[in-house]
Enzyme design. Structure first.
Site, mmCIF file in Angstrom:
data_model
loop_
_atom_site.group_PDB
_atom_site.id
_atom_site.type_symbol
_atom_site.label_atom_id
_atom_site.label_comp_id
_atom_site.label_asym_id
_atom_site.label_seq_id
_atom_site.Cartn_x
_atom_site.Cartn_y
_atom_site.Cartn_z
ATOM 1 N N HIS A 1 -5.747 12.878 9.847
ATOM 2 C CA HIS A 1 -5.575 12.181 11.126
ATOM 3 C C HIS A 1 -6.298 10.832 11.104
ATOM 4 O O HIS A 1 -5.718 9.788 11.428
ATOM 5 C CB HIS A 1 -6.136 13.074 12.244
ATOM 6 C CG HIS A 1 -6.083 12.480 13.613
ATOM 7 N ND1 HIS A 1 -5.342 13.042 14.631
ATOM 8 C CD2 HIS A 1 -6.683 11.384 14.157
ATOM 9 C CE1 HIS A 1 -5.488 12.312 15.734
ATOM 10 N NE2 HIS A 1 -6.309 11.308 15.469
ATOM 11 N N GLU A 2 -7.568 10.844 10.703
ATOM 12 C CA GLU A 2 -8.356 9.612 10.680
ATOM 13 C C GLU A 2 -7.894 8.664 9.583
ATOM 14 O O GLU A 2 -7.889 7.439 9.765
ATOM 15 C CB GLU A 2 -9.845 9.936 10.504
ATOM 16 C CG GLU A 2 -10.467 10.704 11.656
ATOM 17 C CD GLU A 2 -10.332 9.980 12.986
ATOM 18 O OE1 GLU A 2 -10.314 8.733 12.985
ATOM 19 O OE2 GLU A 2 -10.247 10.657 14.021
ATOM 20 N N HIS B 1 -4.969 6.574 10.748
ATOM 21 C CA HIS B 1 -5.425 5.415 11.518
ATOM 22 C C HIS B 1 -5.863 4.291 10.575
ATOM 23 O O HIS B 1 -5.490 3.123 10.743
ATOM 24 C CB HIS B 1 -6.639 5.775 12.386
ATOM 25 C CG HIS B 1 -6.337 6.626 13.573
ATOM 26 N ND1 HIS B 1 -5.353 6.326 14.489
ATOM 27 C CD2 HIS B 1 -6.928 7.761 14.023
ATOM 28 C CE1 HIS B 1 -5.350 7.242 15.441
ATOM 29 N NE2 HIS B 1 -6.287 8.134 15.184
#
Length: 214
Positions: A68-69, A72
């Site tokens: 998820h990170e 980004h």
């Protein structure tokens, strides 16, 4: 911000660290899975199996949080926002920006890709769960896929709530920024949304406590 932690290495040129506070949420998630999710969903499992699956699933859950990170960060770096480090900590993970995103468009793309990646991982686990269910797959594997499906989809949807610093708050900020051409005003509105959501969560938690106690 994160002074105590362990550096795991680099992925796509981005340093990955684990803050010491991460151990708290790791223990809580492992405990919750071992004493609640697995016993209630798969009552035939023994205590040792539940504990083992709880720890293993928590590790995979944080691997999902890292994806998820990373989503980004990879998107941000490609679009001009400099992100050199990700830290996993008690609330999940944080991609540390060296500068603010250069435009509302970059902010939107960086923000939306995180929840999308979590929801995508959740649906992949769900599809795998449904597919393997028909092939005499060990129940332990199905249980892990089931838990990862639930957690990733839930986290993805939760992160879409329109309150800063959630990803949904950043999406909201990017939209207002684009419409108003005013980053400060957009930030104020997104932060107000975050405070409202936090207040609702606190109220909901207190209400649940009294309902359970009564």
């Amino acid at each position: 911000m994160f002074e105590h932690g362990i550096t795991l290495g680099k992925v796509f040129g981005i340093t990955i660290r684990i803050d010491s506070s991460w151990l708290i949420i790791f223990a809580l998630i492992s405990f919750s899975l071992a004493t609640n999710f697995f016993p209630n969903s798969y009552p035939k499992f023994g205590i040792l199996t539940n504990i083992t699956l709880g720890i293993f699933t928590a590790i995979l859950f944080f691997a999902s949080a890292l994806v998820h990170e990373l989503s980004h960060s990879v998107v941000g770096n490609k679009l001009g926002a400099r992100i050199r480090r990700i830290t996993l900590f008690v609330f999940g993970g944080a991609a540390e920006l060296e500068v603010e995103p250069p435009s509302a468009s970059v902010e939107f793309k960086m923000a939306i890709v995180g929840p999308f990646s979590s929801i995508l991982i959740g649906f992949i686990c769900w599809i795998a769960f449904l597919g393997l269910k028909n092939y005499n797959t060990p129940a332990q594997i199905l249980a892990v896929l089931d838990a990862l499906r639930f957690f990733n989809i839930s986290i993805g949807i939760f992160n879409l709530l329109p309150g800063y610093p959630l990803d949904g708050g950043r999406v909201l900020r990017s939209i207002i920024w684009d419409l108003k051409k005013d980053l400060m005003r957009a930030t104020e509105i997104a932060v107000a949304g975050g405070k409202f959501i936090a207040a609702l969560m606190i109220f909901g938690g207190i209400s649940s406590f009294f309902l359970v106690s009564s």
